[in-house]
Design a protein around this motif. Structure first.
Motif, PDB file in Angstrom:
ATOM      1  N   LEU A 170       0.892  -0.731  -0.456  1.00 44.63           N
ATOM      2  CA  LEU A 170       0.244  -0.003   0.155  1.00 44.63           C
ATOM      3  C   LEU A 170       1.075   1.388  -0.377  1.00 44.63           C
ATOM      4  CD1 LEU A 170      -3.231   0.689   1.990  1.00 44.63           C
ATOM      5  CD2 LEU A 170      -0.908   2.266   2.019  1.00 44.63           C
ATOM      6  N   SER A 171       0.786   1.690  -0.730  1.00 40.58           N
ATOM      7  CA  SER A 171       1.373   3.241  -0.938  1.00 40.58           C
ATOM      8  C   SER A 171       0.067   4.603  -1.090  1.00 40.58           C
ATOM      9  CB  SER A 171       2.576   2.993  -2.372  1.00 40.58           C
ATOM     10  OG  SER A 171       1.893   2.835  -3.264  1.00 40.58           O
ATOM     11  N   GLU A 172       1.478   5.539  -0.580  1.00 36.22           N
ATOM     12  CA  GLU A 172       0.141   6.736  -0.844  1.00 36.22           C
ATOM     13  C   GLU A 172       0.978   8.235  -1.392  1.00 36.22           C
ATOM     14  OE1 GLU A 172      -1.208   9.669   2.921  1.00 36.22           O
ATOM     15  OE2 GLU A 172       1.899   9.456   2.180  1.00 36.22           O
ATOM     16  N   THR A 173       0.124   8.263  -2.298  1.00 32.13           N
ATOM     17  CA  THR A 173       1.028   9.728  -3.062  1.00 32.13           C
ATOM     18  C   THR A 173      -0.037  11.147  -2.648  1.00 32.13           C
ATOM     19  OG1 THR A 173       1.184   7.960  -4.860  1.00 32.13           O
ATOM     20  CG2 THR A 173       1.217  10.995  -5.158  1.00 32.13           C
ATOM     21  N   VAL A 174       0.247  11.642  -1.965  1.00 30.11           N
ATOM     22  CA  VAL A 174      -0.920  12.855  -1.126  1.00 30.11           C
ATOM     23  C   VAL A 174      -0.734  13.947  -3.021  1.00 30.11           C
ATOM     24  CG1 VAL A 174      -0.355  15.312  -0.362  1.00 30.11           C
ATOM     25  CG2 VAL A 174       0.376  13.143   0.634  1.00 30.11           C
ATOM     26  N   VAL A 175      -2.280  14.535  -3.162  1.00 29.67           N
ATOM     27  CA  VAL A 175      -1.970  14.986  -4.730  1.00 29.67           C
ATOM     28  C   VAL A 175      -3.267  16.476  -4.578  1.00 29.67           C
ATOM     29  CG1 VAL A 175      -3.074  15.118  -7.271  1.00 29.67           C
ATOM     30  CG2 VAL A 175      -2.625  13.547  -5.980  1.00 29.67           C
ATOM     31  N   GLY A 176      -2.040  17.644  -3.852  1.00 24.65           N
ATOM     32  CA  GLY A 176      -2.645  18.580  -2.846  1.00 24.65           C
ATOM     33  C   GLY A 176      -3.234  17.854  -1.478  1.00 24.65           C
ATOM     34  N   ARG A 177      -4.108  19.091  -1.697  1.00 22.76           N
ATOM     35  CA  ARG A 177      -5.153  18.633  -0.592  1.00 22.76           C
ATOM     36  C   ARG A 177      -5.659  16.746  -0.663  1.00 22.76           C
ATOM     37  NH1 ARG A 177      -8.306  17.935   3.785  1.00 22.76           N
ATOM     38  NH2 ARG A 177     -10.434  18.106   3.534  1.00 22.76           N
ATOM     39  N   ASP A 178      -5.668  16.501  -1.616  1.00 17.48           N
ATOM     40  CA  ASP A 178      -6.438  15.142  -2.046  1.00 17.48           C
ATOM     41  C   ASP A 178      -5.098  13.853  -1.605  1.00 17.48           C
ATOM     42  OD1 ASP A 178      -8.210  15.525  -2.064  1.00 17.48           O
ATOM     43  OD2 ASP A 178      -7.780  16.509  -4.801  1.00 17.48           O
ATOM     44  N   LEU A 179      -5.548  12.622  -1.192  1.00 20.05           N
ATOM     45  CA  LEU A 179      -5.071  11.671  -1.697  1.00 20.05           C
ATOM     46  C   LEU A 179      -4.887   9.783  -2.597  1.00 20.05           C
ATOM     47  CD1 LEU A 179      -5.819  10.866   2.570  1.00 20.05           C
ATOM     48  CD2 LEU A 179      -3.316  11.809   1.525  1.00 20.05           C
ATOM     49  N   LEU A 180      -3.803  10.012  -2.470  1.00 22.26           N
ATOM     50  CA  LEU A 180      -4.048   9.111  -3.568  1.00 22.26           C
ATOM     51  C   LEU A 180      -3.345   7.172  -2.893  1.00 22.26           C
ATOM     52  CD1 LEU A 180      -4.820   7.321  -6.301  1.00 22.26           C
ATOM     53  CD2 LEU A 180      -2.077   8.190  -7.175  1.00 22.26           C
ATOM     54  N   LEU A 181      -4.520   5.857  -3.283  1.00 32.59           N
ATOM     55  CA  LEU A 181      -3.440   5.352  -2.542  1.00 32.59           C
ATOM     56  C   LEU A 181      -3.550   4.138  -3.795  1.00 32.59           C
ATOM     57  CD1 LEU A 181      -5.363   5.155   0.372  1.00 32.59           C
ATOM     58  CD2 LEU A 181      -3.299   6.180   0.311  1.00 32.59           C
ATOM     59  N   LEU A 182      -1.862   3.380  -3.548  1.00 30.79           N
ATOM     60  CA  LEU A 182      -1.769   2.166  -4.331  1.00 30.79           C
ATOM     61  C   LEU A 182      -1.659   1.067  -4.284  1.00 30.79           C
ATOM     62  CD1 LEU A 182      -1.708   1.554  -7.658  1.00 30.79           C
ATOM     63  CD2 LEU A 182       0.535   2.062  -7.242  1.00 30.79           C
ATOM     64  N   ILE A 183      -2.491  -0.007  -4.101  1.00 34.70           N
ATOM     65  CA  ILE A 183      -2.777  -1.478  -3.112  1.00 34.70           C
ATOM     66  C   ILE A 183      -2.336  -2.542  -4.489  1.00 34.70           C
ATOM     67  CG2 ILE A 183      -3.833  -2.488  -1.698  1.00 34.70           C
ATOM     68  CD1 ILE A 183      -5.443  -0.883  -0.261  1.00 34.70           C
ATOM     69  N   THR A 184      -0.973  -2.712  -4.725  1.00 31.74           N
ATOM     70  CA  THR A 184      -1.239  -4.267  -5.595  1.00 31.74           C
ATOM     71  C   THR A 184      -0.317  -5.023  -4.946  1.00 31.74           C
ATOM     72  OG1 THR A 184       0.630  -2.940  -6.197  1.00 31.74           O
ATOM     73  CG2 THR A 184      -0.735  -2.345  -6.735  1.00 31.74           C
ATOM     74  N   GLY A 185      -0.202  -6.324  -5.595  1.00 32.37           N
ATOM     75  CA  GLY A 185       0.058  -7.755  -5.234  1.00 32.37           C
ATOM     76  C   GLY A 185       0.150  -8.817  -5.889  1.00 32.37           C
ATOM     77  N   GLY A 186       0.833  -9.286  -5.818  1.00 32.34           N
ATOM     78  CA  GLY A 186       1.432 -10.711  -7.003  1.00 32.34           C
ATOM     79  C   GLY A 186       1.562 -10.046  -8.516  1.00 32.34           C
ATOM     80  N   VAL A 187       0.259 -10.004  -9.416  1.00 33.54           N
ATOM     81  CA  VAL A 187       1.109  -9.678 -10.735  1.00 33.54           C
ATOM     82  C   VAL A 187      -0.064  -8.462 -10.665  1.00 33.54           C
ATOM     83  CG1 VAL A 187       0.332  -9.991 -12.733  1.00 33.54           C
ATOM     84  CG2 VAL A 187       0.943 -12.204 -11.583  1.00 33.54           C
ATOM     85  N   ARG A 188       1.527  -7.260 -10.447  1.00 32.88           N
ATOM     86  CA  ARG A 188       0.067  -6.101  -9.952  1.00 32.88           C
ATOM     87  C   ARG A 188      -0.483  -5.644 -11.510  1.00 32.88           C
ATOM     88  NH1 ARG A 188       3.696  -7.262  -6.718  1.00 32.88           N
ATOM     89  NH2 ARG A 188       4.163  -5.862  -4.640  1.00 32.88           N
ATOM     90  N   HIS A 189      -1.369  -4.885 -11.124  1.00 32.19           N
ATOM     91  CA  HIS A 189      -2.327  -4.414 -11.782  1.00 32.19           C
ATOM     92  C   HIS A 189      -3.328  -3.277 -12.145  1.00 32.19           C
ATOM     93  CE1 HIS A 189      -4.727  -7.535 -10.640  1.00 32.19           C
ATOM     94  NE2 HIS A 189      -5.527  -6.745 -11.444  1.00 32.19           N
ATOM     95  N   ILE A 190      -3.696  -2.216 -12.629  1.00 29.39           N
ATOM     96  CA  ILE A 190      -5.200  -1.828 -12.190  1.00 29.39           C
ATOM     97  C   ILE A 190      -6.402  -2.642 -12.517  1.00 29.39           C
ATOM     98  CG2 ILE A 190      -6.834   0.195 -12.909  1.00 29.39           C
ATOM     99  CD1 ILE A 190      -3.729   1.403 -13.258  1.00 29.39           C
ATOM    100  N   GLY A 191      -7.273  -2.844 -11.259  1.00 28.59           N
ATOM    101  CA  GLY A 191      -8.144  -4.234 -11.455  1.00 28.59           C
ATOM    102  C   GLY A 191      -9.586  -2.788 -11.355  1.00 28.59           C
ATOM    103  N   ALA A 192      -9.579  -2.024 -10.117  1.00 26.42           N
ATOM    104  CA  ALA A 192     -10.476  -1.213  -9.733  1.00 26.42           C
ATOM    105  C   ALA A 192      -9.555  -0.061  -9.644  1.00 26.42           C
ATOM    106  CB  ALA A 192     -11.221  -1.643  -9.393  1.00 26.42           C
ATOM    107  N   THR A 193     -10.545   0.870  -9.314  1.00 28.19           N
ATOM    108  CA  THR A 193     -10.801   1.973  -9.033  1.00 28.19           C
ATOM    109  C   THR A 193     -10.867   2.823  -8.283  1.00 28.19           C
ATOM    110  OG1 THR A 193     -10.980   3.963 -10.338  1.00 28.19           O
ATOM    111  CG2 THR A 193      -8.913   2.773 -10.371  1.00 28.19           C
TER     112      THR A 193
END
Length: 110
Positions: free
Chosen positions: A13-36
């Motif tokens: 689980l990693s966090e990126t601060v985007v101004g006042r907002d937050l972006l959390l990226l959660i990945t594991g195994g074969v990493r990809h984008i499955g849902a947002t």
């Protein structure tokens, strides 16, 4: 990747601060984008918008995680998740869910 056991360190689980907002990226195994899911404060409650790639199940987690973090932080939060292990048993899926929930709980305690 075939595994009967999922190691907690493989799921990140990693966090990126985007101004006042937050972006959390959660990945594991074969990493990809499955849902947002993006959750935001709307008056006295939290609204959420979710998008899932067909045949992926991550949205079952991203929506509740985004809502929990938005409620706790009172910020707009987007959660992007992609976790995949081939031939994962029902017990393996439950282990992945537990690991993700534990990591989110730890994140919220920071």
């Amino acid at each position: 990747m075939t595994t009967p056991y999922v190691h907690p360190d493989d799921i990140e689980l990693s966090e990126t601060v985007v101004g006042r907002d937050l972006l959390l990226l959660i990945t594991g195994g074969v990493r990809h984008i499955g849902a947002t899911s993006t959750a935001y404060v709307a008056g006295d409650h939290i609204e959420v918008l979710t998008s899932a790639v067909p045949h992926h199940k991550e949205h079952t987690l991203t929506e509740s995680i985004a809502m929990r973090v938005a409620e706790a932080t009172r910020r707009t939060v987007t959660v992007v998740m992609g976790i995949h292990y081939d031939n994962l048993s029902k017990e393996g899926i439950l282990e992945v869910v537990k690991i993700v929930e534990d990591k989110v709980n730890l994140y919220l305690m920071q």
